[in-house]
Design an enzyme around this catalytic site. Structure first.
Site, mmCIF file in Angstrom:
data_model
loop_
_atom_site.group_PDB
_atom_site.id
_atom_site.type_symbol
_atom_site.label_atom_id
_atom_site.label_comp_id
_atom_site.label_asym_id
_atom_site.label_seq_id
_atom_site.Cartn_x
_atom_site.Cartn_y
_atom_site.Cartn_z
ATOM 1 N N ASP A 21 2.187 13.363 15.402
ATOM 2 C CA ASP A 21 2.375 13.411 13.945
ATOM 3 C C ASP A 21 1.039 13.592 13.235
ATOM 4 O O ASP A 21 0.712 12.867 12.292
ATOM 5 C CB ASP A 21 3.073 12.143 13.454
ATOM 6 C CG ASP A 21 3.801 12.361 12.129
ATOM 7 O OD1 ASP A 21 4.043 13.529 11.772
ATOM 8 O OD2 ASP A 21 4.133 11.372 11.458
ATOM 9 N N GLY A 29 8.370 2.361 7.873
ATOM 10 C CA GLY A 29 8.145 0.992 7.445
ATOM 11 C C GLY A 29 7.234 0.886 6.242
ATOM 12 O O GLY A 29 6.723 1.881 5.722
ATOM 13 N N ARG A 30 7.038 -0.358 5.802
ATOM 14 C CA ARG A 30 6.147 -0.629 4.667
ATOM 15 C C ARG A 30 4.786 -1.077 5.182
ATOM 16 O O ARG A 30 4.679 -1.710 6.226
ATOM 17 C CB ARG A 30 6.736 -1.739 3.802
ATOM 18 C CG ARG A 30 8.118 -1.473 3.275
ATOM 19 C CD ARG A 30 8.523 -2.607 2.347
ATOM 20 N NE ARG A 30 9.942 -2.537 2.011
ATOM 21 C CZ ARG A 30 10.542 -3.390 1.203
ATOM 22 N NH1 ARG A 30 9.853 -4.368 0.643
ATOM 23 N NH2 ARG A 30 11.826 -3.273 0.944
ATOM 24 N N GLY A 53 8.519 6.611 6.273
ATOM 25 C CA GLY A 53 9.785 6.696 6.971
ATOM 26 C C GLY A 53 9.949 5.649 8.054
ATOM 27 O O GLY A 53 11.051 5.405 8.523
ATOM 28 N N LYS A 97 1.587 -3.227 8.966
ATOM 29 C CA LYS A 97 2.742 -2.337 8.916
ATOM 30 C C LYS A 97 3.947 -3.043 9.512
ATOM 31 O O LYS A 97 3.898 -3.558 10.629
ATOM 32 C CB LYS A 97 2.456 -1.049 9.691
ATOM 33 C CG LYS A 97 3.531 0.007 9.533
ATOM 34 C CD LYS A 97 3.045 1.355 10.032
ATOM 35 C CE LYS A 97 4.012 2.455 9.653
ATOM 36 N NZ LYS A 97 3.523 3.778 10.027
ATOM 37 N N LEU A 111 0.822 -1.210 0.000
ATOM 38 C CA LEU A 111 0.000 0.000 0.000
ATOM 39 C C LEU A 111 0.851 1.254 0.000
ATOM 40 O O LEU A 111 0.439 2.292 -0.524
ATOM 41 C CB LEU A 111 -0.926 0.018 1.223
ATOM 42 C CG LEU A 111 -2.020 -1.055 1.278
ATOM 43 C CD1 LEU A 111 -2.754 -0.992 2.608
ATOM 44 C CD2 LEU A 111 -3.002 -0.872 0.120
ATOM 45 N N GLY A 112 2.031 1.199 0.600
ATOM 46 C CA GLY A 112 2.886 2.370 0.643
ATOM 47 C C GLY A 112 4.120 2.127 1.485
ATOM 48 O O GLY A 112 4.222 1.154 2.229
#
Length: 622
Positions: free
Chosen positions: A464, A351-352, A349, A368, A345-346
């Site tokens: 964040d 993780g994937r 900074g 994740k 999915l993406g």
């Protein structure tokens, strides 16, 4: 006469040591200043990074170069050429990148960070004029924080990682006059020329495949006066970093010159880039039947052992106190079909993220993968993150469970079918949101943040809050997600001192002084988030020519002082918005992002203002 000869020889040696040019066709026997992941390979390659993730490496010419002539303060012209090659872990994905850099110090490990910081800057010094850093980046990762144009570009950086100017990697052919793309992480060598003309104050960056003559047209040109950036003496070299995947970044040869034409490299004598070796055949047809049977049995045993190792997990006694849902790695491996790229999915900074379907329940999830390289703070981090699975609110993405491996933490979230909010706000296509949807999302995120601050057993500081961390469910409800930076403390306790993390444009100014994340610093970020939604702009936009326009909060504040605050709305809204609601959101955003924490409302007050249960206090000019 003998003394004169000795003196001239010594003078020549000193001139060589402090020389203003050098040429290396390979790096065997070269005395460079190296740190971090940087090394010189046995065949003479300068390796800036290796198979380490979230790392950085630096390589500098050991003697600083003189860039100014007394008594003038103007920077001398300079030029460099080098050949590089980038070999990624995954041939379809880049990770961070490297830079050619001029720096007042060769010790950047103490002030640089990996990932999109490129080993040059960190969260607190980024953008500082005192950095005196000039760099040309070769970036293979599309970082929203750096406002990157794509994951394959060249950029000019001055004192910060947000490029002053950038362009997709490639070259204009002298033969056909057409622009040809170049993939920086193709594993093929490429040559770069970087030239600064002090008279015209012009930087030119030219790129081409190896053995192709230097193109007449530069890839990237930028007018900039470097007199205040470059000091009298500067170190020249390279800085590189890796992110969530590792990348080998090599320099094959390098030539540099101050105040003159750079010497050419001898391309035929450059060391070759390493190649992936083909796997040898394990079995040959001439092997006896008995040997074949033995090999097959050994292979079967090895398969079982490797499978167990592959799905082995890390369990510790203290995890029994977490009272959280622990899922097996085998479950998550099957859910994501082996974490294949088509389920990706993406990449962020930290993780994937992969899409998956849990085998037993058939629930859609987002998995994740977070990596860590040491055990320092692992217990606290894991306990803090996974304890968030107890959070229950309609505007917070639900953490469904976790899994721990030796060097990884896997977090399992609800899958949000409409993706992140920033895809709707900042995409160049026609996909956008009307005002009613935006106002509904704003109120939902405010409700979720109020729950984090006041409605749970502990105070949760998100740290964040931004549009890219707000996900949209099937009904387009805003759901606050990504708690990778979250911090928890008891309602009666004082906030702890911690590292300053987050995203530029959303960081409250007091964080640089106190290093204490509070509910008020979250409110500051919420204010910047409101402006993202209402104005359809990112919190930081370095492409804007005016310094005030670069920072969204400053730009809206200046327009408010001129009585033009409504002019800052997203142009794509047209006339289809409620003026009173837009006015309320813009002014509340400025109030939340006030430089003084005492002037900001609490999330309870901000939520009441959005719901019309409390009047908006008057704004005061700073």
């Amino acid at each position: 006469m003998l003394l004169k000869i000795v003196f001239l020889a010594l003078l020549s040696q000193v001139a060589h040591l402090a020389g203003d040019d050098f040429t290396y066709n390979g790096f065997n026997g070269v005395n460079l200043t190296l740190d971090g992941l940087a090394s010189i390979t046995p065949n003479g390659l300068l390796s800036l990074t290796n198979d380490t993730i979230h790392g950085q490496g630096h390589a500098f010419y050991s003697v600083p170069q003189k860039f100014k002539k007394y008594p003038a303060d103007n920077v001398l012209s300079f030029s460099t050429t080098f050949v590089f090659g980038i070999i990624p872990e995954d041939p379809t994905l880049g990770s961070a990148g490297f830079t050619f850099v001029l720096s007042p110090t060769s010790d950047l490990m103490t002030q640089g960070s990996p990932n999109y910081f490129l080993g040059l800057f960190n969260m607190t010094n980024n953008g500082n004029q005192s950095n005196h850093i000039f760099a040309v980046e070769f970036d293979t990762y599309n970082s929203p924080e750096a406002n990157d144009i794509n994951n394959n570009h060249v950029g000019i950086d001055i004192n910060g990682y947000i490029s002053k100017k950038s362009y997709p990697a490639g070259f204009t052919s002298d033969e056909d006059g057409k622009f040809h793309d170049l993939l920086l992480f193709s594993g093929e060598p490429m040559q770069v020329w970087i030239e600064y003309n002090a008279t015209d104050m012009q930087i030119n960056v030219t790129l081409s495949p190896l053995w192709t003559p230097k193109p007449k047209n530069a890839l990237l040109s930028c007018s900039v006066n470097l007199s205040s950036i470059i000091l009298d003496q500067m170190f020249v070299g390279f800085s590189a970093s890796t992110g969530t995947i590792y990348t080998y970044q090599y320099i094959l040869g390098w030539s540099f010159k101050v105040d003159g034409k750079v010497p050419e490299l001898n391309l035929s004598s450059l060391p070759p880039l390493p190649r992936i070796k083909k796997k040898a055949k394990i079995l040959s047809l001439w092997l006896p039947i008995a040997l074949l049977v033995f090999v097959l049995i050994t292979a079967a045993v090895t398969f079982v052992v490797l499978r167990r190792k592959k799905f082995s997990e890390l369990h510790e006694d203290w995890e029994l106190d977490l009272d959280s849902t622990r899922l097996s790695y085998e479950q998550l491996y099957k859910a994501t079909r082996g974490f294949k790229d088509e389920n990706l999915l993406g990449i962020g900074g930290f993780g994937r993220v992969y899409r998956g379907v849990l085998p037993a329940s058939r629930v859609d999830v987002a998995v994740k993968r977070l990596s860590y390289e040491s055990k320092h703070g692992v217990r606290e981090s894991v306990a803090e993150i996974v304890s968030l699975d107890k959070l229950r609110h309609r505007n917070i993405v639900q953490l469904l469970g976790y899994c721990r491996l030796k060097s990884e933490l896997l977090l399992v979230y609800e899958f949000m079918p409409n993706g992140s909010l920033d895809n709707f706000l900042f995409s160049k296509g026609e996909q956008t949101l009307d005002w009613g949807q935006r106002f509904h999302i704003i109120k939902g995120v405010a409700s979720g943040l109020l729950y984090l601050h006041e409605g749970w057993d502990q105070v949760v500081i998100h740290r964040d809050i931004k549009a890219s961390n707000v996900l949209l469910d099937s009904d387009m409800n805003g759901r606050l997600g990504d708690f990778g930076l979250a911090r928890l403390y008891d309602h009666s306790a004082a906030p702890h001192t911690t590292n300053v993390v987050g995203t530029l444009g959303f960081l409250a100014p007091e964080l640089a002084r106190s290093c204490k994340a509070t509910t008020s610093s979250d409110v500051f970020a919420f204010g910047a988030f409101l402006l993202e939604v209402a104005c359809g702009r990112r919190a930081i936009e370095p492409s804007k020519h005016d310094e005030i326009e670069e920072v969204l909060v400053d730009w809206v504040f200046e327009n408010w002082k001129m009585g033009m605050i409504h002019e800052t709305k997203d142009p794509r809204l047209g006339d289809n918005y409620v003026l009173e609601e837009l006015d309320l959101v813009l002014k509340l955003a400025l109030l939340c992002s006030h430089p003084s924490p005492s002037a900001r409302p609490s999330m309870r007050e901000a939520t009441a203002i959005l719901n019309g249960d409390l009047a908006l206090p008057p704004l005061l000019q700073e």
